[in-house]
Design a protein around this motif. Structure first.
Motif, PDB file in Angstrom:
ATOM      1  N   ALA A  63     -25.587  -7.159  11.299  1.00  0.00           N
ATOM      2  CA  ALA A  63     -26.186  -8.100  10.430  1.00  0.00           C
ATOM      3  C   ALA A  63     -25.757  -9.608  10.959  1.00  0.00           C
ATOM      4  N   ALA A  64     -24.545  -9.588  11.567  1.00  0.00           N
ATOM      5  CA  ALA A  64     -23.937 -10.746  11.935  1.00  0.00           C
ATOM      6  C   ALA A  64     -24.695 -11.390  13.146  1.00  0.00           C
ATOM      7  N   ARG A  65     -25.239 -10.492  13.918  1.00  0.00           N
ATOM      8  CA  ARG A  65     -25.963 -11.038  15.048  1.00  0.00           C
ATOM      9  C   ARG A  65     -27.264 -11.484  14.464  1.00  0.00           C
ATOM     10  N   LEU A  66     -27.696 -11.034  13.540  1.00  0.00           N
ATOM     11  CA  LEU A  66     -29.269 -11.528  12.994  1.00  0.00           C
ATOM     12  C   LEU A  66     -28.983 -12.802  12.088  1.00  0.00           C
ATOM     13  N   TRP A  67     -27.953 -12.864  11.345  1.00  0.00           N
ATOM     14  CA  TRP A  67     -28.016 -13.855  10.388  1.00  0.00           C
ATOM     15  C   TRP A  67     -26.995 -14.523  10.155  1.00  0.00           C
ATOM     16  N   TYR A  68     -25.716 -14.568  10.954  1.00  0.00           N
ATOM     17  CA  TYR A  68     -24.757 -15.202  10.924  1.00  0.00           C
ATOM     18  C   TYR A  68     -24.770 -16.759  11.226  1.00  0.00           C
ATOM     19  N   PRO A  69     -24.641 -17.612  10.290  1.00  0.00           N
ATOM     20  CA  PRO A  69     -25.101 -18.957  10.786  1.00  0.00           C
ATOM     21  C   PRO A  69     -24.149 -19.410  11.951  1.00  0.00           C
ATOM     22  N   PHE A  79     -15.039 -13.755  11.397  1.00  0.00           N
ATOM     23  CA  PHE A  79     -15.806 -13.184  10.248  1.00  0.00           C
ATOM     24  C   PHE A  79     -15.516 -11.501  10.335  1.00  0.00           C
ATOM     25  N   LEU A  80     -15.899 -11.110  11.627  1.00  0.00           N
ATOM     26  CA  LEU A  80     -15.677  -9.523  11.755  1.00  0.00           C
ATOM     27  C   LEU A  80     -14.461  -9.023  11.451  1.00  0.00           C
TER      28      LEU A  80
END
Length: 328
Positions: A63-69, A79-80
């Motif tokens: 999800a962080a790859r796709l949506w983390y700003p 964050f991870l």
């Protein structure tokens, strides 16, 4: 003294879940295609439950790859790390993991972080340089990925009531695991002996078979095959993680491509280290000769059902459960 059986060995949360599913599963057909589908469905549910730590970590990374700003006030690596800490706390607070199991998970974390520090220094792989929650070039969330493997190993041990036929002496397995771990470091300076170590693993564990209970049947497979299947699963997860840029191998820096299948050898060897660490808190158990489940031919090497559950270490109507002495 007989080990505790069935739901008594589960965590608090698992006992609640088990109580809900037990009556439903007990009403399902015992034989024929429907009976086999029931076994298959319960196998998938147990595997998913055992993977909850790793699955949550992988979902956050994806999800962080796709949506983390990109302009977020907290670096993605930090964050991870914070997300991994929250997952671990939730695992214990939610009674999904026992404090006893947490000990081996922490040990996985430490062993993995030590390897990460060395491998990133030597250039085997790299992480994005952002964030402050890191040791040198290693963001702290990396240790939780090893902890996820540890969490899976300890959970699958009790969820499937693992028993072992002809398990080698634990001191022998510890020596092999130590040699494997050392080779992960020394192979950059002297001859890489991983293929020799794989041959040693085959010699040490080749005669060992693993028995596991799904629902009504106890099954058996060669332990070496179990090691390989878990290695394949980790390799697939590694491909998702590298695609998500959690870390990258040197050949992936210019553009992502699947991780080489030769990495399966490394993950296979990691299984030996993992098993040895798990046996620290949960010594390998032999088949229970006081149960009809134990009346199996020890020369059977292929994957095969052993017998219907009529007694032994688990209520036959129980969807989860297994042996062990885990307690909160």
């Amino acid at each position: 003294m007989r080990t505790p059986s069935g739901p008594a060995t589960l965590t608090t949360a698992e006992r609640a879940i088990d109580a809900r599913f037990r009556a439903i599963l007990a009403r399902l057909p015992r034989r024929g295609p429907a009976g086999w589908l029931t076994e298959f469905a319960v196998f998938g549910l147990k595997q998913a439950w055992a993977c909850v730590f790793g699955g949550a970590m992988l979902a956050v990374i994806f999800a962080a790859r796709l949506w983390y700003p990109e302009d977020a006030p907290i670096a993605r690596n930090d964050f991870l790390t914070l997300a991994a800490v929250v997952i671990q706390i939730a695992m214990v607070a939610g009674r999904l993991e026992t404090l006893r199991e947490l000990r081996v998970v922490v040990l996985f974390h430490l062993v993995g972080t030590a390897m990460e520090l060395f491998k990133t220094h030597i250039g085997s792989w790299s992480y994005a340089p952002d964030g402050v929650l890191r040791l040198g070039a290693v963001p702290l969330f990396s240790g939780f990925m090893y902890a996820a493997v540890g969490s899976y190993m300890v959970r699958v041990n009790r969820l499937f009531d693992l028993r072992f036929v002809r398990y080698p002496r634990r001191w022998v397995t510890a020596v092999v695991a130590a040699a494997i771990y050392a080779n992960f470091f020394t192979n950059h300076y002297v001859q890489d002996v991983r293929w020799l170590l794989i041959a040693v693993v085959a010699l040490v564990f080749g005669r060992c078979a693993m028995q596991f209970r799904i629902f009504r049947l106890r099954w058996r497979m060669p332990l070496l095959l179990a090691f390989f299947l878990v290695a394949v699963f980790i390799w697939l997860a590694e491909n998702i993680a590298t695609w998500s840029h959690a870390w990258l191998y040197p050949s992936q820096v210019g553009g992502w491509h699947p991780v080489s299948a030769t990495k399966l050898a490394s993950w296979f060897l990691l299984m030996i280290i993992s098993v040895v660490l798990v046996t620290w808190i949960s010594p390998p158990q032999p088949p229970d000769d006081r149960s009809p489940d134990a009346a199996v031919g020890t020369d059977v090497a292929e994957l095969a059902p052993v017998s219907p559950t009529t007694g032994g270490s688990q209520n036959p109507a129980t969807g989860l459960g297994g042996h062990g002495q885990h307690e909160r």
